[in-house]
Motif scaffolding. Structure first.
Motif, PDB file in Angstrom:
ATOM      1  N   ALA A 406     115.348 111.207  63.807  1.00  0.00           N
ATOM      2  CA  ALA A 406     116.000 109.902  63.696  1.00  0.00           C
ATOM      3  C   ALA A 406     116.930 109.650  64.880  1.00  0.00           C
ATOM      4  O   ALA A 406     117.001 108.523  65.414  1.00  0.00           O
ATOM      5  CB  ALA A 406     116.777 109.815  62.378  1.00  0.00           C
ATOM      6  N   ALA A 407     117.640 110.703  65.312  1.00  0.00           N
ATOM      7  CA  ALA A 407     118.537 110.543  66.460  1.00  0.00           C
ATOM      8  C   ALA A 407     117.760 110.227  67.730  1.00  0.00           C
ATOM      9  O   ALA A 407     118.167 109.389  68.546  1.00  0.00           O
ATOM     10  CB  ALA A 407     119.374 111.813  66.644  1.00  0.00           C
ATOM     11  N   VAL A 408     116.633 110.904  67.916  1.00  0.00           N
ATOM     12  CA  VAL A 408     115.798 110.641  69.102  1.00  0.00           C
ATOM     13  C   VAL A 408     115.256 109.210  69.067  1.00  0.00           C
ATOM     14  O   VAL A 408     115.261 108.491  70.071  1.00  0.00           O
ATOM     15  CB  VAL A 408     114.654 111.671  69.180  1.00  0.00           C
ATOM     16  CG1 VAL A 408     113.650 111.260  70.261  1.00  0.00           C
ATOM     17  CG2 VAL A 408     115.209 113.056  69.472  1.00  0.00           C
ATOM     18  N   ASP A 409     114.786 108.766  67.894  1.00  0.00           N
ATOM     19  CA  ASP A 409     114.263 107.417  67.771  1.00  0.00           C
ATOM     20  C   ASP A 409     115.352 106.387  68.031  1.00  0.00           C
ATOM     21  O   ASP A 409     115.108 105.337  68.670  1.00  0.00           O
ATOM     22  CB  ASP A 409     113.677 107.202  66.367  1.00  0.00           C
ATOM     23  CG  ASP A 409     112.408 108.020  66.139  1.00  0.00           C
ATOM     24  OD1 ASP A 409     111.806 108.462  67.142  1.00  0.00           O
ATOM     25  OD2 ASP A 409     112.066 108.223  64.966  1.00  0.00           O
ATOM     26  N   ALA A 410     116.572 106.660  67.543  1.00  0.00           N
ATOM     27  CA  ALA A 410     117.673 105.716  67.742  1.00  0.00           C
ATOM     28  C   ALA A 410     118.078 105.611  69.191  1.00  0.00           C
ATOM     29  O   ALA A 410     118.529 104.551  69.659  1.00  0.00           O
ATOM     30  CB  ALA A 410     118.869 106.123  66.872  1.00  0.00           C
ATOM     31  N   ALA A 411     117.935 106.701  69.917  1.00  0.00           N
ATOM     32  CA  ALA A 411     118.326 106.690  71.323  1.00  0.00           C
ATOM     33  C   ALA A 411     117.367 105.920  72.202  1.00  0.00           C
ATOM     34  O   ALA A 411     117.713 105.511  73.319  1.00  0.00           O
ATOM     35  CB  ALA A 411     118.428 108.142  71.839  1.00  0.00           C
ATOM     36  N   GLY A 412     116.156 105.670  71.698  1.00  0.00           N
ATOM     37  CA  GLY A 412     115.196 104.911  72.464  1.00  0.00           C
ATOM     38  C   GLY A 412     114.521 105.754  73.527  1.00  0.00           C
ATOM     39  O   GLY A 412     114.791 106.946  73.666  1.00  0.00           O
ATOM     40  N   PRO A 413     113.632 105.148  74.300  1.00  0.00           N
ATOM     41  CA  PRO A 413     112.901 105.900  75.327  1.00  0.00           C
ATOM     42  C   PRO A 413     113.853 106.378  76.420  1.00  0.00           C
ATOM     43  O   PRO A 413     114.908 105.758  76.670  1.00  0.00           O
ATOM     44  CB  PRO A 413     111.896 104.877  75.860  1.00  0.00           C
ATOM     45  CG  PRO A 413     112.486 103.546  75.535  1.00  0.00           C
ATOM     46  CD  PRO A 413     113.267 103.720  74.275  1.00  0.00           C
TER      47      PRO A 413
END
Length: 416
Positions: A406-413
């Motif tokens: 979830a943290a990776v997805d929230a940070a975006g590409p």
């Protein structure tokens, strides 16, 4: 690549013989140690459990390396111990399953390598013990393979004596194993067992031979069977293939003798018969049977609507009386909220053991998340300590990984 088991380390495995100790505390400590080592170990390395010498004996550890005769004789007691553990303490065995070691390993090893005279005598005793008890699971059929390799006049005489035992199930089982030994070219499958049972074990002749009864339209067959008592009707159902037996049961409608007859059947033929039925009929008949008798005759889990077609009270009563592993099979692929609802209504101790046995499907974590916090904590508190540790460790790992994703997805590409 798998790290090969070093037979020079065999003395370090002496503790595994405590798995069949007559002292409950000693045996419990050994079972807990075995389970802990198995689920925490990297499977590419020896586990430090009974699985290592058993796999080495069965030549699963390194197929390229052949063991010497002396090495095989040193490994034989461990392979025999595996079978004795499964036979003498099946409840402890089920707590370790579906993990290593598997009961087929030592049997395949003895078939491949043979056995020394003392071990051969112990294997014959185990074979006769297996014949005299109800079949527990599919792996019991491995003993039939072993019987052909142990074949001797003395063994055949013991099987003939067992085939005259007062207990009907033992009599049939012994007769079938003796037939397998005397006919080495015949296959040994569930289908051959049913065929032998129809033609040799309990051939029905009343009201007519089984093949003729199965060939009749279901309504005509049901009319011919009307008036039979539960025990007589159970013998007819057992002597038929599951599909025609299920059709005849459906044609008999609401006759109360039908659930009573299925309750009097052996476990496996009854479960096969339920597998062949439409699920609404299976649910109705299981609900009409005593809960303890229905619980061990449930169809396989792919009939996933049977529990849902029963009342909540009937379903949970039968789930609570199932062996933990069987109950976990009924829960493993259900939506987490449905499984949580069943567990909440079940007997708390039975629910805890079923949840602990749930290794497949969605696993226990989603179900725990779907439970109220106090209910989840109560089930965890009722689990054996090693199961509670494993479930908590799995839950923490899955939640950490979900949070990381979830943290990776929230940070975006990533910025380039």
């Amino acid at each position: 690549m798998l790290e090969r088991f070093d037979i020079r380390s065999l003395d370090a495995y002496a503790w595994v013989f405590d798995l069949v100790s007559a002292d409950d505390e000693v045996r419990e400590a050994a079972v807990r140690r075995h389970r802990t080592l198995l689920w925490r170990q990297d499977r590419s390395r020896p586990t430090g459990t009974l699985a290592d010498p058993v796999a080495a004996f069965a030549a699963f550890a390194d197929e390229r390396a052949e063991r010497t005769g002396d090495e095989l004789r040193r490994l034989e007691p461990f392979a025999l111990l595996c079978l004795q553990w499964q036979e003498r303490f099946p409840a402890d065995w089920r707590r370790v399953q579906p993990r290593w070691p598997r009961v087929s390993w030592p049997i395949y090893g003895f078939i491949r390598h043979g056995a020394s005279p003392p071990v051969r005598a112990a294997l014959e005793d185990l074979l006769l013990d297996a014949v005299h008890r109800p079949r527990r699971h599919r792996s019991d059929g491995r003993y039939h393979d072993l019987a052909r390799h142990l074949d001797s006049p003395a063994l055949r005489e013991r099987l003939r004596a067992a085939a005259g035992a007062p207990d009907r199930a033992a009599r049939l089982h012994a007769g079938y194993v003796l037939w397998c030994v005397e006919h080495p070219r015949e296959s040994m499958t569930d289908r051959s067992w049913r065929r032998w049972r129809r033609t040799h074990g309990v051939p029905i002749t009343h009201p007519r031979p089984g093949p003729e009864l199965a060939a009749l339209p279901a309504a005509e067959a049901a009319a011919e069977l009307a008036g039979l008592g539960p025990r007589e009707l159970a013998e007819v159902f057992e002597a038929l293939e599951p599909a025609p037996a299920a059709r005849i049961a459906a044609a008999m409608g609401d006759d109360p003798v039908v659930p009573a007859a299925i309750a009097a059947m052996a476990l496996r033929p009854a479960a096969w018969m339920f597998n062949a039925m439409p699920q609404p009929l299976a649910a109705r008949l299981l609900a009409a049977m005593p809960p303890d008798l229905a619980a061990v005759r449930f169809p396989r889990p792919k009939h996933d609507q049977v529990l849902l077609l029963m009342s909540a009270e009937d379903a949970t009563a039968r789930l609570s009386l199932m062996p933990p592993l069987q109950a976990s099979y009924q829960l493993q692929y259900r939506p987490a909220d449905v499984a949580a609802r069943f567990l909440t209504a079940m007997d708390p101790d039975a629910a805890a053991l079923a949840l602990a046995a749930l290794h497949r499907g969605w696993g226990p974590v989603r179900i725990l998340d779907a439970l109220p916090p106090d209910a989840a904590a109560g089930l965890l508190a009722r689990m054996p300590p090693q199961d509670r540790d494993r479930v908590c460790w799995t839950a923490e790992t899955e939640r950490f990984e979900a949070a990381a994703r979830a943290a990776v997805d929230a940070a975006g590409p990533p910025v380039t």
